[in-house]
Design a protein around this motif. Structure first.
Motif, mmCIF file in Angstrom:
data_model
loop_
_atom_site.group_PDB
_atom_site.id
_atom_site.type_symbol
_atom_site.label_atom_id
_atom_site.label_comp_id
_atom_site.label_asym_id
_atom_site.label_seq_id
_atom_site.Cartn_x
_atom_site.Cartn_y
_atom_site.Cartn_z
ATOM 1 N N LYS A 151 114.722 -15.372 11.270
ATOM 2 C CA LYS A 151 115.244 -14.085 10.821
ATOM 3 C C LYS A 151 115.522 -14.094 9.327
ATOM 4 N N GLU A 152 116.102 -15.176 8.853
ATOM 5 C CA GLU A 152 116.500 -15.241 7.458
ATOM 6 C C GLU A 152 115.379 -15.720 6.545
ATOM 7 N N LYS A 153 114.290 -16.233 7.132
ATOM 8 C CA LYS A 153 113.211 -16.819 6.349
ATOM 9 C C LYS A 153 113.777 -17.881 5.402
ATOM 10 N N ALA A 154 114.705 -18.661 5.934
ATOM 11 C CA ALA A 154 115.378 -19.644 5.100
ATOM 12 C C ALA A 154 114.439 -20.781 4.738
ATOM 13 N N GLU A 155 114.649 -21.351 3.567
ATOM 14 C CA GLU A 155 113.902 -22.539 3.186
ATOM 15 C C GLU A 155 114.352 -23.700 4.054
ATOM 16 N N LEU A 156 113.426 -24.591 4.369
ATOM 17 C CA LEU A 156 113.715 -25.744 5.212
ATOM 18 C C LEU A 156 113.779 -27.007 4.362
ATOM 19 N N GLY A 157 114.714 -27.879 4.703
ATOM 20 C CA GLY A 157 114.830 -29.130 3.969
ATOM 21 C C GLY A 157 115.421 -30.215 4.838
ATOM 22 N N LEU A 158 115.233 -31.449 4.428
ATOM 23 C CA LEU A 158 115.791 -32.579 5.167
ATOM 24 C C LEU A 158 117.278 -32.702 4.867
ATOM 25 N N ALA A 159 118.088 -32.746 5.925
ATOM 26 C CA ALA A 159 119.539 -32.882 5.775
ATOM 27 C C ALA A 159 119.999 -34.178 6.426
ATOM 28 N N HIS A 160 120.906 -34.872 5.787
ATOM 29 C CA HIS A 160 121.493 -36.094 6.346
ATOM 30 C C HIS A 160 122.366 -35.764 7.543
ATOM 31 N N LYS A 161 123.178 -34.735 7.416
ATOM 32 C CA LYS A 161 124.048 -34.163 8.449
ATOM 33 C C LYS A 161 125.284 -35.007 8.789
ATOM 34 N N ASP A 162 125.472 -36.141 8.144
ATOM 35 C CA ASP A 162 126.678 -36.941 8.380
ATOM 36 C C ASP A 162 127.106 -37.611 7.082
ATOM 37 N N LEU A 163 127.069 -36.829 6.003
ATOM 38 C CA LEU A 163 127.247 -37.382 4.665
ATOM 39 C C LEU A 163 128.724 -37.393 4.264
ATOM 40 N N HIS A 164 129.465 -38.339 4.867
ATOM 41 C CA HIS A 164 130.877 -38.502 4.505
ATOM 42 C C HIS A 164 131.068 -39.824 3.768
ATOM 43 N N LEU A 165 132.275 -40.062 3.252
ATOM 44 C CA LEU A 165 132.494 -41.175 2.332
ATOM 45 C C LEU A 165 132.399 -42.541 2.990
ATOM 46 N N ALA A 166 132.490 -42.623 4.324
ATOM 47 C CA ALA A 166 132.300 -43.899 4.994
ATOM 48 C C ALA A 166 130.828 -44.281 5.075
ATOM 49 N N ASN A 167 129.947 -43.326 4.823
ATOM 50 C CA ASN A 167 128.508 -43.591 4.847
ATOM 51 C C ASN A 167 127.920 -43.714 3.449
ATOM 52 N N MET A 168 128.789 -43.929 2.465
ATOM 53 C CA MET A 168 128.332 -44.100 1.087
ATOM 54 C C MET A 168 128.865 -45.421 0.551
#
Length: 215
Positions: A151-168
């Motif tokens: 519906k939104e014709k949104a651009e698609l991209g790769l997302a990490h989806k769990d990008l918090h400070l314990a994973n950095m």
């Protein structure tokens, strides 16, 4: 992780070996990775100065910008085909069931795909089956995600989806991020949905103060 290593400058561990079946000595799916130097930011977060946190944020801006700069044509997780080429496949999230757990908790004959509706390319055909509420919710949310993207014709991209400070991981002597960890739930999504769990910048600590700060 293969795609990230080949297409970005984001620091990640090297995948040494993996098996997405239980047909190995561990009896479970696994990924073996190289050890990365540095400390989890969640462990040193209280002692970081505003300038140090600013350096981290600048690097995260670069990482998110780089991920968003690559275009994709479909929603889904990335996997390697038999020729070692990266392809878009099933969507995996935190409710995903792995093979040994399916054998333990589900009736005989169920498979990874049958108990993970969100894993299918055609979600609607399977979402009508009676499922555990948490699995059904996963399927429903993924279907809505695809409809919203159309519906939104949104651009698609790769997302990490769990990008918090314990994973950095962070090297305090240089101020540089040395590793971004835990890509198992990453997938191609409409860029407006890059942070569905709202995990970004959570400091990795438990308690009301950490939750309030994240909000």
């Amino acid at each position: 992780m293969t795609w990230v290593a080949n297409n970005t400058s984001i620091p990640i561990p090297v995948v040494v070996r993996y098996d997405n079946t239980p047909n190995n000595p561990t009896g479970h799916e696994y990924t073996l990775m190289s050890r990365v130097s540095g400390e989890a930011i969640s462990d040193i977060y209280p002692s970081l100065s505003p300038d140090e946190l600013g350096q981290v944020l600048d690097q995260l801006i670069d990482i998110l910008t780089e991920l968003g700069a690559h275009e994709f044509s479909a929603i889904g997780g990335l996997h390697l085909d038999k020729n070692g080429q990266v392809q878009i496949g099933r969507t995996i999230d935190e409710t995903f069931w792995q093979v040994p757990d399916i054998a333990t908790f589900w009736p005989q004959g169920e498979t990874v795909d049958s108990v993970n509706p969100a894993a299918h390319s055609l979600h609607i055909s399977t979402s009508s089956r009676a499922r555990s509420p948490r699995i059904s919710a996963s399927s429903s949310s993924t279907t809505r995600l695809r409809v919203r993207a159309e519906k939104e014709k949104a651009e698609l991209g790769l997302a990490h989806k769990d990008l918090h400070l314990a994973n950095m991981l962070h090297d305090r002597s240089t101020g540089r991020l040395t590793g971004i960890l835990d890509w198992e739930f990453s997938s191609v999504v409409p860029l407006t949905q890059w942070n569905p769990r709202r995990a970004f910048l959570w400091n990795g600590r438990d308690g009301a103060d950490a939750v309030n700060e994240k909000k």
